[in-house]
Motif scaffolding. Structure first.
Motif, PDB file in Angstrom:
ATOM      1  N   VAL A  22       0.842  -1.199   0.000  1.00 54.29           N
ATOM      2  CA  VAL A  22       0.000   0.000   0.000  1.00 54.29           C
ATOM      3  C   VAL A  22       0.874   1.245   0.000  1.00 54.29           C
ATOM      4  O   VAL A  22       2.057   1.207   0.346  1.00 54.29           O
ATOM      5  N   GLU A  23       0.275   2.358  -0.414  1.00 55.83           N
ATOM      6  CA  GLU A  23       0.894   3.674  -0.343  1.00 55.83           C
ATOM      7  C   GLU A  23      -0.105   4.630   0.291  1.00 55.83           C
ATOM      8  O   GLU A  23      -1.314   4.495   0.083  1.00 55.83           O
ATOM      9  N   ARG A  24       0.407   5.592   1.034  1.00 57.07           N
ATOM     10  CA  ARG A  24      -0.464   6.610   1.614  1.00 57.07           C
ATOM     11  C   ARG A  24      -0.313   7.903   0.830  1.00 57.07           C
ATOM     12  O   ARG A  24       0.799   8.378   0.612  1.00 57.07           O
ATOM     13  N   HIS A  25      -1.450   8.441   0.391  1.00 56.69           N
ATOM     14  CA  HIS A  25      -1.491   9.668  -0.395  1.00 56.69           C
ATOM     15  C   HIS A  25      -2.359  10.699   0.307  1.00 56.69           C
ATOM     16  O   HIS A  25      -3.074  10.386   1.263  1.00 56.69           O
ATOM     17  N   VAL A  72      -5.549   5.705   1.091  1.00 59.80           N
ATOM     18  CA  VAL A  72      -4.700   4.517   0.933  1.00 59.80           C
ATOM     19  C   VAL A  72      -4.834   3.993  -0.487  1.00 59.80           C
ATOM     20  O   VAL A  72      -5.941   3.698  -0.959  1.00 59.80           O
ATOM     21  N   PRO A  98      -6.135  12.005   4.026  1.00 57.54           N
ATOM     22  CA  PRO A  98      -5.322  10.814   3.750  1.00 57.54           C
ATOM     23  C   PRO A  98      -6.114   9.788   2.951  1.00 57.54           C
ATOM     24  O   PRO A  98      -7.320   9.630   3.141  1.00 57.54           O
ATOM     25  N   ARG A 107      -3.879   0.964  -2.979  1.00 53.46           N
ATOM     26  CA  ARG A 107      -3.473  -0.440  -2.978  1.00 53.46           C
ATOM     27  C   ARG A 107      -2.669  -0.730  -4.241  1.00 53.46           C
ATOM     28  O   ARG A 107      -3.180  -0.570  -5.348  1.00 53.46           O
TER      29      ARG A 107
END
Length: 215
Positions: free
Chosen positions: A170-173, A181, A179, A183
């Motif tokens: 996952v990456e947080r943007h 997430v 915020p 995938r």
């Protein structure tokens, strides 16, 4: 001499049962820009890490033109981005992109796409992604394809699952100040072969192989 002499990518075609994917001519690119101006998704959500749709219709249309021209103008065999128009029964319905960096070594591609609002919910997203996956794995010899979607983008995630992608972290943007997430998803050549359900044909690929960094 013709355009194909200097730019063989103009002759590349991908065919699925309902769709044809190709580099757009000026009229098709204008139609794609107009399609973006009319809307790509529900304005209440933002499915893209870069919120290019959070502007007015004219700016949205212009960004489509500039994005396409920028990709072609910056093309190098070691760093390329192919953005194809998706055509159904003579009508432009969306765009499907595929890109790679250092492809001869990494053998990995990334994909991204969008459809005009009127063309959602008809299974076209699966078909158009299947087309570029065929190009990548069968045509170019890729070993991996990656993609990603925000956790609330059920339609995009469903397309990936249907085609055999697996979770890849996952990456947080930050989206609209909040915020979100994303995938990450990954598809191997083996799983692509196991999950192939959409027949795809190509035309004009052999002349293009050096442009993708493929000997």
């Amino acid at each position: 001499m013709t355009l194909l002499t200097h730019w063989p990518l103009a002759g590349l075609r991908l065919f699925t049962p309902r769709l044809e994917l190709r580099l757009p001519d000026p009229e098709e690119l204008a139609a794609l820009a107009s399609l973006a101006a009319e809307g790509v998704h529900d304005p209440a959500v933002q499915p893209f890490p870069v919120a290019w749709t959070d502007v007015g219709p004219e700016e949205r249309a212009r960004s489509v033109l500039q994005f396409h021209w920028r990709g072609l103008g910056a093309w190098r065999p070691e760093d390329w981005e192919l953005n194809l128009v998706v055509v159904r029964d003579g009508t432009v319905v969306g765009t499907q992109g595929i890109s790679a960096r250092d492809f001869p070594v990494r053998r990995e591609v990334d994909t991204g796409s969008w459809l005009g609002l009127a063309h959602h919910g008809q299974g076209l997203g699966t078909e158009m992604r299947a087309a570029v996956l065929h190009l990548a794995f069968a045509g170019l010899g890729a070993q991996h394809a990656v993609s990603g979607a925000f956790a609330d983008n059920a339609a995009s995630l469903a397309v990936s699952r249907r085609l055999g992608y697996e979770d890849d972290g996952v990456e947080r943007h930050v989206v609209r100040g909040e915020p979100a997430v994303l995938r990450r998803l990954r598809l191997t050549a083996e799983r692509w072969r196991q999950h192939r359900t959409v027949p795809v044909e190509t035309a004009g690929l052999p002349e293009c192989l050096p442009w993708f960094g493929v000997a």
